[in-house]
Write an enzyme that holds these catalytic residues in place. Sequence first.
Site, PDB file in Angstrom:
ATOM      1  N   VAL A   1      39.183  39.306  53.590  1.00  0.00           N
ATOM      2  CA  VAL A   1      39.245  40.016  54.870  1.00  0.00           C
ATOM      3  C   VAL A   1      38.167  39.503  55.816  1.00  0.00           C
ATOM      4  O   VAL A   1      37.116  39.029  55.377  1.00  0.00           O
ATOM      5  CB  VAL A   1      39.119  41.550  54.643  1.00  0.00           C
ATOM      6  CG1 VAL A   1      37.825  41.915  53.937  1.00  0.00           C
ATOM      7  CG2 VAL A   1      39.278  42.327  55.930  1.00  0.00           C
ATOM      8  N   CYS A   2      38.449  39.587  57.120  1.00  0.00           N
ATOM      9  CA  CYS A   2      37.510  39.279  58.193  1.00  0.00           C
ATOM     10  C   CYS A   2      37.231  37.779  58.255  1.00  0.00           C
ATOM     11  O   CYS A   2      38.131  36.993  58.497  1.00  0.00           O
ATOM     12  CB  CYS A   2      36.238  40.111  58.023  1.00  0.00           C
ATOM     13  SG  CYS A   2      35.170  40.140  59.483  1.00  0.00           S
ATOM     14  N   ALA A   3      36.001  37.352  58.040  1.00  0.00           N
ATOM     15  CA  ALA A   3      35.666  35.928  58.039  1.00  0.00           C
ATOM     16  C   ALA A   3      35.971  35.277  56.693  1.00  0.00           C
ATOM     17  O   ALA A   3      36.112  34.054  56.601  1.00  0.00           O
ATOM     18  CB  ALA A   3      34.192  35.741  58.383  1.00  0.00           C
TER      19      ALA A   3
END
Length: 183
Positions: free
Chosen positions: A102-104
């Site tokens: 998730v995210c970066a």
Amino acid sequence: MKKIGIFLADGFEEIEGLTVVDILRRAGVEAQMISIMGKKEICGSHNIHVQADELYEDVDFAGFDGVVLPGGMPGTLNLGAHAGVNEVIKSFAEEGKLVAAVCAAPSVLGQAGLLKGKKAACYPGYEDKLAGAEVIFEEVAEAGNIITSRGMGTTIAFALRILAYLENEGKAAEMAEKIIYKQ
């Protein structure tokens, strides 16, 4: 009982790591927080200290059904630089076990070559790090045994998608109702 490892590194996004652990444990999945830092106490990106369950060095990954990589900085960079994390995500992807980020953190999957030809989501600005992926801008992208998501605000949807993958859609819908999610 299904078993998932959540990799924790200094600088991880606390909401992204702990929300997944919380939702999976509520649903009866064994969610193990694994430190890659050589110590059990991990400091998140917002200076929240968390006690991991295990050290990477002590974990036998043979019994795991999947792994999760939370984002955050410099947590994502720490995950991407860890040879063991890269080894596990590549072997799990090959074996058809769940690999979620998730995210970066989907950038770690991209640098490992795991996103080629697959739909993937990430934090805005990381799209070019998803080598070979078809980048989508939905909350969660599921491509076979790879699940990715955009960021802290999509973490509940991400955790519920992981639960649906591990168990079934009904169990995820039941959990969403229990936690009063999008009703």
